[in-house]
Design a protein around this motif. Structure first.
Motif, PDB file in Angstrom:
ATOM      1  N   LEU A  34       0.809  -1.216   0.000  1.00 48.93           N
ATOM      2  CA  LEU A  34       0.000   0.000   0.000  1.00 48.93           C
ATOM      3  C   LEU A  34       0.845   1.271   0.000  1.00 48.93           C
ATOM      4  O   LEU A  34       0.313   2.368  -0.175  1.00 48.93           O
ATOM      5  CB  LEU A  34      -0.928   0.007   1.217  1.00 48.93           C
ATOM      6  CG  LEU A  34      -1.927  -1.155   1.309  1.00 48.93           C
ATOM      7  CD1 LEU A  34      -2.710  -1.063   2.616  1.00 48.93           C
ATOM      8  CD2 LEU A  34      -2.869  -1.157   0.107  1.00 48.93           C
ATOM      9  N   LEU A  35       2.155   1.124   0.198  1.00 55.94           N
ATOM     10  CA  LEU A  35       3.028   2.292   0.254  1.00 55.94           C
ATOM     11  C   LEU A  35       3.244   2.886  -1.136  1.00 55.94           C
ATOM     12  O   LEU A  35       3.336   2.165  -2.126  1.00 55.94           O
ATOM     13  CB  LEU A  35       4.383   1.913   0.860  1.00 55.94           C
ATOM     14  CG  LEU A  35       4.380   1.394   2.303  1.00 55.94           C
ATOM     15  CD1 LEU A  35       5.793   1.038   2.729  1.00 55.94           C
ATOM     16  CD2 LEU A  35       3.785   2.441   3.246  1.00 55.94           C
ATOM     17  N   THR A  36       3.350   4.179  -1.192  1.00 61.71           N
ATOM     18  CA  THR A  36       3.615   4.852  -2.469  1.00 61.71           C
ATOM     19  C   THR A  36       5.104   5.115  -2.666  1.00 61.71           C
ATOM     20  O   THR A  36       5.538   5.387  -3.786  1.00 61.71           O
ATOM     21  CB  THR A  36       2.858   6.185  -2.549  1.00 61.71           C
ATOM     22  OG1 THR A  36       3.236   7.011  -1.427  1.00 61.71           O
ATOM     23  CG2 THR A  36       1.365   5.955  -2.524  1.00 61.71           C
ATOM     24  N   GLN A  37       5.866   5.036  -1.590  1.00 63.50           N
ATOM     25  CA  GLN A  37       7.310   5.222  -1.676  1.00 63.50           C
ATOM     26  C   GLN A  37       8.012   4.002  -1.088  1.00 63.50           C
ATOM     27  O   GLN A  37       7.925   3.734   0.108  1.00 63.50           O
ATOM     28  CB  GLN A  37       7.745   6.490  -0.927  1.00 63.50           C
ATOM     29  CG  GLN A  37       7.229   7.776  -1.552  1.00 63.50           C
ATOM     30  CD  GLN A  37       7.734   9.010  -0.809  1.00 63.50           C
ATOM     31  OE1 GLN A  37       8.028   8.966   0.379  1.00 63.50           O
ATOM     32  NE2 GLN A  37       7.831  10.122  -1.514  1.00 63.50           N
ATOM     33  N   ARG A  38       8.683   3.273  -1.948  1.00 64.21           N
ATOM     34  CA  ARG A  38       9.393   2.070  -1.530  1.00 64.21           C
ATOM     35  C   ARG A  38      10.489   1.791  -2.537  1.00 64.21           C
ATOM     36  O   ARG A  38      10.363   2.136  -3.710  1.00 64.21           O
ATOM     37  CB  ARG A  38       8.435   0.887  -1.422  1.00 64.21           C
ATOM     38  CG  ARG A  38       7.659   0.621  -2.717  1.00 64.21           C
ATOM     39  CD  ARG A  38       6.554  -0.391  -2.527  1.00 64.21           C
ATOM     40  NE  ARG A  38       5.859  -0.589  -3.794  1.00 64.21           N
ATOM     41  CZ  ARG A  38       4.798  -1.357  -3.946  1.00 64.21           C
ATOM     42  NH1 ARG A  38       4.290  -1.975  -2.907  1.00 64.21           N
ATOM     43  NH2 ARG A  38       4.220  -1.489  -5.126  1.00 64.21           N
TER      44      ARG A  38
END
Length: 229
Positions: free
Chosen positions: A221-225
């Motif tokens: 669900l993270l947008t920054q990884r």
């Protein structure tokens, strides 16, 4: 690249597949380590994480690959049953998706090396991409790889992928991290012979890692990884 006009030694195939520089998608996967660290796991716990993963989902992946190898050699029509058995032991749709993405990359490479392989052609025609472990099993069958070497390849690949990811996420002494990888491989080697004898989908280990699945779903669900999984 076209099909090789000469046999490729199975040891060379194993070295190729275990090489982190192979551009088949492994550089985008951390074997669950980034999700674990993002969830708060301490770097000091990484060695234990690597061993726990190898003893749980690692055994599922290795067992799946061994059975897929056997089925590819004896009755390729039974490969979908291997996929079903793997999916039943991989309840997380996020982890299944990551494995299928990796499988797609390995399959593309394999079809370049063994362009005349009917089994690889059939697997590539499936509606859903084959998971990584199944593709590795089929590659092992095409390359004449010993099932014990296949088990070691799967365990090493998973562990080394996580170790390589750690050096990007939380830089450490590479020599120290390499020691962790070697320790995991040495511990798991005790069950290599047992896993190498598997021939039926029902015999694939069913060891799970619920906490890792929870971390993977949160990570998705993270947008920054840095890594997909």
């Amino acid at each position: 690249m076209t099909e090789l006009p000469y046999p490729l030694p199975s040891t060379a195939v194993a070295m190729l597949l275990a090489d982190a520089r192979l551009p088949s998608g492994g550089h985008a996967h951390s074997a669950g380590l980034e999700p674990a660290l993002r969830a708060g796991m301490a770097v000091a716990d990484v060695p234990a994480y690597l061993l726990s993963r190898a003893r749980s989902t690692g055994l599922v992946e290795a067992g799946t690959a061994v059975v897929a190898r056997h089925v590819a050699l004896t009755d390729p029509a039974g490969l979908p049953a291997v996929v079903q058995a793997w999916a039943a032991r991989t309840p997380s749709n996020v982890l299944r998706g990551a494995s299928r993405q990796l499988g797609r990359g390995y399959l593309r490479l394999a079809q370049q090396l063994w362009a005349s392989s009917q089994v690889l052609t059939t697997v590539r025609s499936w509606p859903d991409p084959a998971p990584r472990a199944v593709v590795l099993g089929v590659i092992a069958a095409e390359a004449g790889m010993d099932p014990r070497d296949l088990v070691r390849l799967v365990i090493y690949d998973e562990t080394a992928s996580a170790a390589a990811a750690l050096l990007k996420l939380e830089p450490r002494d590479p020599a120290e991290v390499t020691g962790w990888v070697l320790h995991v491989c040495a511990v798991v080697d005790a069950v290599v012979d047992e896993l190498a004898l598997l021939v039926e989908p029902a015999a694939i280990p069913a060891d799970g890692a619920p906490q890792a699945e929870e971390w993977a779903h949160a990570h998705a669900l993270l947008t920054q990884r840095l890594f997909r999984a």
